[in-house]
Motif scaffolding. Sequence first.
Motif, PDB file in Angstrom:
ATOM      1  N   SER A  89      55.287  48.120  27.046  1.00 44.98           N
ATOM      2  CA  SER A  89      55.617  46.701  27.217  1.00 44.98           C
ATOM      3  C   SER A  89      56.529  46.427  28.406  1.00 44.98           C
ATOM      4  CB  SER A  89      56.261  46.151  25.937  1.00 44.98           C
ATOM      5  OG  SER A  89      57.497  46.774  25.681  1.00 44.98           O
ATOM      6  N   VAL A  90      57.487  47.315  28.693  1.00 46.59           N
ATOM      7  CA  VAL A  90      58.456  47.040  29.769  1.00 46.59           C
ATOM      8  C   VAL A  90      57.773  46.986  31.135  1.00 46.59           C
ATOM      9  CG1 VAL A  90      60.495  47.891  30.976  1.00 46.59           C
ATOM     10  CG2 VAL A  90      60.437  47.893  28.475  1.00 46.59           C
ATOM     11  N   PRO A  91      57.047  48.028  31.567  1.00 46.31           N
ATOM     12  CA  PRO A  91      56.403  47.924  32.891  1.00 46.31           C
ATOM     13  C   PRO A  91      55.328  46.853  32.953  1.00 46.31           C
ATOM     14  CG  PRO A  91      55.738  49.950  31.771  1.00 46.31           C
ATOM     15  CD  PRO A  91      56.844  49.363  30.970  1.00 46.31           C
ATOM     16  N   VAL A  92      54.543  46.693  31.874  1.00 42.43           N
ATOM     17  CA  VAL A  92      53.494  45.665  31.883  1.00 42.43           C
ATOM     18  C   VAL A  92      54.121  44.281  31.989  1.00 42.43           C
ATOM     19  CG1 VAL A  92      51.666  44.592  30.537  1.00 42.43           C
ATOM     20  CG2 VAL A  92      51.824  47.077  30.645  1.00 42.43           C
ATOM     21  N   THR A  93      55.194  44.038  31.246  1.00 42.65           N
ATOM     22  CA  THR A  93      55.874  42.744  31.307  1.00 42.65           C
ATOM     23  C   THR A  93      56.399  42.468  32.709  1.00 42.65           C
ATOM     24  OG1 THR A  93      56.521  42.834  28.969  1.00 42.65           O
ATOM     25  CG2 THR A  93      57.806  41.396  30.408  1.00 42.65           C
ATOM     26  N   CYS A  94      57.039  43.449  33.322  1.00 41.34           N
ATOM     27  CA  CYS A  94      57.599  43.257  34.667  1.00 41.34           C
ATOM     28  C   CYS A  94      56.504  43.042  35.708  1.00 41.34           C
ATOM     29  CB  CYS A  94      58.468  44.462  35.042  1.00 41.34           C
ATOM     30  SG  CYS A  94      59.982  44.619  34.058  1.00 41.34           S
TER      31      CYS A  94
END
Length: 301
Positions: A89-94
């Motif tokens: 979720s963190v890299p995809v969100t960014c």
Amino acid sequence: MQTAQPQRSKVLVRRETRSAYLFLLPSLFFFIGFVVIPMILCVVTSFFDSTMGKDAADTFIGFANYVELWKDPIFLRALRNTFVIVVVSVPVTCIFSLWVSSAIYQMPGKLLSFFRIVFYLPVITGSVAVTVVWKWMFNNYYGIFNYVGTNLGLIDQRINWLGDERYALGCIILILLTTSVGQPIVLYVSALGNVDASLIEAAQVDGATDLQVFWRIKWPNIMPTTLYILVITTINSFQCFALIQLLTSGGPNHSTDTVMYYIYYTTFKLYRYGYANAMGVMLAIFIAILSAVQFRFARER
């Protein structure tokens, strides 16, 4: 020749300092009472076999709770699920937030405001309302995903999305992404709009491509915003609880358990407060380590 600035009297400085602390006192009181003291109690209680007086008196057991954590298969699975959520979720969100922001930040005012509202709406909508909508969409009898999938021939039969170990965690991550991109998009739009336009124009005159302009000019200028988004998104992903509680309760077969949900379950279902606090301490350590790594990476950049 510079003119010397008049020095303020010590009485005035003390008066201003006293006034500042008086204004801070209400927030300081709540911060100490509801953040600092509970944190200290959490660490202390993690060294006890504590049921908060439900079954027996608290007994000091040292690091036994921490040793038990790494032998508990449910905690290990919850920890794995939590890291999967963070890593995805963190890299995809960014990346998604930066892509959307780059596409809309130069749009006219009203159109830009429309897109801001569209993407930020899930953030300000109550988590219960958002969860109810997604639960209906994932319903294995009349949900929209099964309806569209079966009618288009994408799936052969209806899928119990939230009741199947193969799909449940992926569904949770998808919902988390939709509720996580609103704030980063708003922040990135603001950061990209504050990049010095003269630098971009000079680079374009010198023949720089759009990719070179972004990588050499825009990206370094929005790095502080990126660091903030990374840290906040990481913390929010580690603390994923409401979606689990409202949609799956950790099931099926603990496939959607997260550390936060297991802490809740251990505390309020099993009444093992000391063991739950040990999990909370470990979760805080993991968040601190990842945040430190992110700060180190941003500082090097």
